[in-house]
Structures are given as structure tokens and as C-alpha cells.
Design a protein around this motif. Structure first.
Motif, PDB file in Angstrom:
ATOM      1  N   ALA A 263       2.844   1.026  45.297  1.00 43.56           N
ATOM      2  CA  ALA A 263       3.192  -0.353  44.429  1.00 43.56           C
ATOM      3  C   ALA A 263       1.990  -0.496  43.315  1.00 43.56           C
ATOM      4  CB  ALA A 263       3.615  -1.408  45.164  1.00 43.56           C
ATOM      5  N   LEU A 264       0.615  -0.265  43.761  1.00 44.23           N
ATOM      6  CA  LEU A 264      -0.395  -0.535  42.861  1.00 44.23           C
ATOM      7  C   LEU A 264      -0.722   0.641  42.027  1.00 44.23           C
ATOM      8  CD1 LEU A 264      -2.254  -2.366  45.601  1.00 44.23           C
ATOM      9  CD2 LEU A 264      -1.566  -3.656  43.653  1.00 44.23           C
ATOM     10  N   ALA A 265      -0.203   1.560  42.080  1.00 41.48           N
ATOM     11  CA  ALA A 265      -0.552   2.897  41.380  1.00 41.48           C
ATOM     12  C   ALA A 265      -0.433   2.370  39.692  1.00 41.48           C
ATOM     13  CB  ALA A 265       0.392   3.847  41.453  1.00 41.48           C
ATOM     14  N   ASP A 266      -1.712   2.837  39.192  1.00 37.40           N
ATOM     15  CA  ASP A 266      -1.950   2.394  37.776  1.00 37.40           C
ATOM     16  C   ASP A 266      -1.619   0.798  37.095  1.00 37.40           C
ATOM     17  OD1 ASP A 266      -2.601   5.237  37.193  1.00 37.40           O
ATOM     18  OD2 ASP A 266      -0.614   5.639  37.360  1.00 37.40           O
ATOM     19  N   ALA A 267      -1.770   0.045  38.347  1.00 40.03           N
ATOM     20  CA  ALA A 267      -1.197  -1.462  37.942  1.00 40.03           C
ATOM     21  C   ALA A 267      -2.550  -2.216  37.567  1.00 40.03           C
ATOM     22  CB  ALA A 267      -0.775  -2.175  39.064  1.00 40.03           C
ATOM     23  N   ILE A 268      -3.723  -1.687  37.708  1.00 44.23           N
ATOM     24  CA  ILE A 268      -5.015  -2.484  37.386  1.00 44.23           C
ATOM     25  C   ILE A 268      -6.052  -1.878  36.660  1.00 44.23           C
ATOM     26  CG2 ILE A 268      -6.937  -3.646  38.524  1.00 44.23           C
ATOM     27  CD1 ILE A 268      -5.306  -4.347  41.084  1.00 44.23           C
ATOM     28  N   ALA A 269      -6.574  -2.350  35.689  1.00 44.19           N
ATOM     29  CA  ALA A 269      -7.411  -1.682  34.807  1.00 44.19           C
ATOM     30  C   ALA A 269      -8.450  -2.761  34.328  1.00 44.19           C
ATOM     31  CB  ALA A 269      -6.828  -0.968  33.684  1.00 44.19           C
ATOM     32  N   VAL A 270      -9.633  -2.225  33.636  1.00 46.73           N
ATOM     33  CA  VAL A 270     -10.696  -3.196  33.204  1.00 46.73           C
ATOM     34  C   VAL A 270     -10.169  -3.383  31.691  1.00 46.73           C
ATOM     35  CG1 VAL A 270     -13.166  -3.010  32.152  1.00 46.73           C
ATOM     36  CG2 VAL A 270     -12.509  -2.053  34.634  1.00 46.73           C
TER      37      VAL A 270
ATOM     38  N   LEU B  41       5.004  -4.450  53.542  1.00 42.45           N
ATOM     39  CA  LEU B  41       4.998  -3.143  53.135  1.00 42.45           C
ATOM     40  C   LEU B  41       3.590  -2.406  53.989  1.00 42.45           C
ATOM     41  CD1 LEU B  41       5.104  -3.080  49.081  1.00 42.45           C
ATOM     42  CD2 LEU B  41       6.867  -3.171  50.807  1.00 42.45           C
ATOM     43  N   ASP B  42       4.119  -1.208  54.388  1.00 42.63           N
ATOM     44  CA  ASP B  42       3.133  -0.191  55.099  1.00 42.63           C
ATOM     45  C   ASP B  42       2.016   0.365  54.122  1.00 42.63           C
ATOM     46  OD1 ASP B  42       4.024   2.237  53.702  1.00 42.63           O
ATOM     47  OD2 ASP B  42       5.170   2.589  55.377  1.00 42.63           O
ATOM     48  N   ARG B  43       1.034   0.789  54.585  1.00 44.20           N
ATOM     49  CA  ARG B  43       0.000   1.240  53.719  1.00 44.20           C
ATOM     50  C   ARG B  43       0.314   2.070  52.417  1.00 44.20           C
ATOM     51  NH1 ARG B  43      -5.243   4.542  56.034  1.00 44.20           N
ATOM     52  NH2 ARG B  43      -7.157   3.660  54.756  1.00 44.20           N
ATOM     53  N   GLY B  44       1.241   3.212  52.835  1.00 43.37           N
ATOM     54  CA  GLY B  44       1.439   4.005  51.682  1.00 43.37           C
ATOM     55  C   GLY B  44       2.327   3.361  50.435  1.00 43.37           C
ATOM     56  N   GLN B  45       3.195   2.354  51.019  1.00 46.21           N
ATOM     57  CA  GLN B  45       3.863   1.638  50.020  1.00 46.21           C
ATOM     58  C   GLN B  45       3.119   0.854  49.386  1.00 46.21           C
ATOM     59  OE1 GLN B  45       6.532  -0.054  53.125  1.00 46.21           O
ATOM     60  NE2 GLN B  45       8.341   1.089  52.549  1.00 46.21           N
TER      61      GLN B  45
ATOM     62  N   VAL C  13      -7.590 -11.940  51.009  1.00 44.44           N
ATOM     63  CA  VAL C  13      -7.369 -11.329  52.491  1.00 44.44           C
ATOM     64  C   VAL C  13      -7.297  -9.899  52.333  1.00 44.44           C
ATOM     65  CG1 VAL C  13      -4.888 -11.581  52.481  1.00 44.44           C
ATOM     66  CG2 VAL C  13      -5.849 -11.317  54.520  1.00 44.44           C
ATOM     67  N   MET C  14      -7.960  -9.053  53.308  1.00 40.24           N
ATOM     68  CA  MET C  14      -7.698  -7.545  53.132  1.00 40.24           C
ATOM     69  C   MET C  14      -6.802  -7.343  54.320  1.00 40.24           C
ATOM     70  SD  MET C  14     -10.294  -4.286  53.741  1.00 40.24           S
ATOM     71  CE  MET C  14     -11.526  -5.142  52.698  1.00 40.24           C
ATOM     72  N   THR C  15      -5.791  -6.361  53.874  1.00 35.30           N
ATOM     73  CA  THR C  15      -4.919  -5.803  55.093  1.00 35.30           C
ATOM     74  C   THR C  15      -5.082  -4.424  55.078  1.00 35.30           C
ATOM     75  OG1 THR C  15      -3.396  -7.630  54.643  1.00 35.30           O
ATOM     76  CG2 THR C  15      -2.481  -5.656  55.909  1.00 35.30           C
ATOM     77  N   SER C  16      -4.275  -3.823  54.291  1.00 29.37           N
ATOM     78  CA  SER C  16      -4.587  -2.150  54.154  1.00 29.37           C
ATOM     79  C   SER C  16      -5.831  -1.814  53.121  1.00 29.37           C
ATOM     80  CB  SER C  16      -3.335  -1.538  53.643  1.00 29.37           C
ATOM     81  OG  SER C  16      -3.035  -1.687  52.165  1.00 29.37           O
ATOM     82  N   GLY C  17      -6.210  -2.822  52.292  1.00 26.28           N
ATOM     83  CA  GLY C  17      -7.293  -2.658  51.322  1.00 26.28           C
ATOM     84  C   GLY C  17      -6.715  -1.717  50.016  1.00 26.28           C
ATOM     85  N   ALA C  18      -5.326  -1.639  49.922  1.00 28.35           N
ATOM     86  CA  ALA C  18      -4.829  -1.160  48.825  1.00 28.35           C
ATOM     87  C   ALA C  18      -5.225  -1.813  47.398  1.00 28.35           C
ATOM     88  CB  ALA C  18      -3.333  -0.940  48.859  1.00 28.35           C
ATOM     89  N   THR C  19      -5.139  -3.124  47.481  1.00 25.26           N
ATOM     90  CA  THR C  19      -5.477  -3.669  46.183  1.00 25.26           C
ATOM     91  C   THR C  19      -7.137  -3.421  45.906  1.00 25.26           C
ATOM     92  OG1 THR C  19      -3.855  -5.553  46.720  1.00 25.26           O
ATOM     93  CG2 THR C  19      -5.530  -6.087  45.071  1.00 25.26           C
ATOM     94  N   LEU C  20      -7.670  -3.778  46.832  1.00 19.14           N
ATOM     95  CA  LEU C  20      -9.211  -3.448  46.487  1.00 19.14           C
ATOM     96  C   LEU C  20      -9.467  -1.954  46.262  1.00 19.14           C
ATOM     97  CD1 LEU C  20     -10.609  -5.806  49.267  1.00 19.14           C
ATOM     98  CD2 LEU C  20     -10.794  -6.091  46.857  1.00 19.14           C
TER      99      LEU C  20
END
Length: 254
Positions: A186-193, A178-182, A212-219
Motif C-alpha cells: 500500500a505504501l509503495a512509492d507513496a512517500i518522497a522528499v 492489513l498484514d505486513r506484506g499488504q 505508533v509502529m506496527t510492522s514498520g512499513a510506513t517508517l
């Protein structure tokens, strides 16, 4: 020689230490042979203070802060970022073996490499938090490789770690390809405390850990979740970093 010393020699003869990269015999546990060490690109010298990607030139003056073009154009939500290795050659083999090959022993030396990368920027009171897996993926994989890295890193830095502060509240697809935008979508509102863990990070510095960091989207998603819950400054560290400068030269979007 004691009986235990003789037993250890016997075990070393039967089960000699193996290179983490290729499996050849090496002198000690958790080591790399000469060729694999040569092909492991440890990150050092000039690097981006935001995402840890290597930059052209020599190591800057300690008072000078450098940033890559991407972090200048779109600053990450965290304060600083580091990585131990370039994601290529042996570095890529190690990440994939840890993530998909059940090579959990790789986390031990990786924790040392990551500690060396982040030791000068992580406040001693930081809480080390791994990027979470969704419970469905956790069942399939049986372990969270980021949690293994976080635990090893916490041991090296003698800091506290918390594997259950962040949770992935909905399953997300694999981000590979997936590219950076995708990736961000995909991670929008998927992670919370976790609602019962917010007190653990209230006003406290956080050190996020991933493989690993690719686009940094997860972080980015994890950082936003921590800050929304009232954490202190967030810093990130990964075992490996995709070389975004090299990909940019090839015209690839990360």
C-alpha cells in the motif's frame, strides 16, 4: 498574594487539571492519575536496538546491542529505533485520542517520553521529521499527529524539526487490519522528499517520528525516501510500539 496568583487559583478551581487517560482530576496539567500511570507500559530494560520492541530479560550491558528475531531476519533500513510506550491499555488510549480524538494536548507529555527514549541515540545535529499525511487526509483531520509529536520532541531535545520535508505524494488506504506484506504494498512509492527540501537533509542525520509502529512499513518507506535523497543515517522514534513478541506468541502477523 498577587492578583495573578489569585486568578490562577480561581482558574484551577474552575478548570482543574485532568488525567490524559481517563479524565479524573490530577495534580498538574498533562499528567496521568495513579491507575492510568499503572496501566501505561513504558518501554525500558532489554529492547531491540532496531525497532524498540521489548525483549525478555534484564537491561543488557551498555556495550551490548540486542535485536529481535524479526530485525535479525529482515533488518530495517534505519540505523536504530525506539518507542516510549507499549501500544496497549493506556498507551493505546493515548495514541487513539491524539490521532482520532482531537486531543492535541497529549503531544506535550508524549514529547517528553519520546525524548527520554531516544536521547542516548540521536546525534545533536539531527533533523526531526514527522511521517507525512496526504493533503486529503490532512483536510479531514485538520492536523498531523506525527507533526505535533515531532514539534514537542524537538522542543525537548532542542533540535531542529521540519514538518514539510517528506510528502505523501498519493493517498494510501488505512493500514489497520492489513498484514505486513499488504502494508508494504500500500505504501509503495507513496512517500518522497519534497523536491525543494532536499538540501535540508543532505548528509544530515534524520530522526523520523510517528505515533505508533506496527510492522514498520510506513517508517521503512520514509527512511528509503530520506536515504534516496542523500540524507545521513536515519533513526526512528514512535510514541508507542506494538509488542511484536507478544503477537508472535499469539500467531499474529504484523
Amino acid at each position: 498574594m498577587s492578583i495573578w496568583g489569585g486568578l490562577q487559583i480561581g482558574l484551577d478551581t474552575l478548570y482543574p487539571a485532568r488525567c490524559l487517560g481517563c479524565g479524573d482530576v490530577v495534580d498538574g496539567d498533562y499528567g496521568l492519575c495513579g491507575p492510568c500511570w499503572r496501566d501505561t507500559a513504558f518501554i525500558g530494560g532489554a529492547l531491540c536496538d532496531g525497532c524498540g520492541t521489548p525483549l525478555p530479560g534484564n537491561a543488557p550491558d551498555p556495550e551490548e546491542t540486542l535485536h529481535c528475531d524479526r530485525c535479525l531476519a529482515d533488518p530495517p533500513p534505519w540505523a536504530q529505533g525506539r518507542a516510549a510506550l507499549i501500544y496497549g491499555d493506556t498507551g493505546r488510549k493515548l495514541v487513539l485520542a491524539l490521532k482520532h480524538g482531537d486531543r492535541q494536548e497529549i503531544a506535550q507529555p508524549a514529547g517528553l517520553w519520546m525524548a527520554n527514549a531516544v536521547r542516548d541515540i540521536a546525534p545533536p545535529q539531527s533533523l526531526i521529521i514527522p511521517v507525512p499525511l496526504h493533503w486529503q487526509r490532512m483536510i479531514r483531520r485538520r492536523y498531523n499527529q506525527s507533526a505535533l509529536l515531532a514539534k514537542a520532541l524537538a522542543g525537548r531535545l532542542q533540535m531542529s524539526w521540519a514538518p514539510d520535508v517528506l510528502q505523501r505524494i498519493r493517498p494510501t488506504p488505512s493500514l489497520d487490519g492489513l498484514d505486513r506484506g499488504q502494508r508494504s504494498a500500500a505504501l509503495a512509492d507513496a512517500i518522497a522528499v519534497h523536491p525543494r527540501k532536499r538540501h535540508r537533509i543532505a548528509a544530515r542525520p534524520v530522526l523520523l517520528v510517528d505515533d505508533v509502529m506496527t510492522s514498520g512499513a510506513t517508517l521503512r518507506a520514509c527512511t528509503r525516501a530520506c536515504k534516496a535523497a542523500g540524507s545521513g543515517p536515519v533513526r526512528v522514534v514512535t510514541l508507542a510500539r506494538v509488542d511484536v513478541m507478544a503477537l508472535a506468541r499469539m500467531g499474529k502477523d504484523t
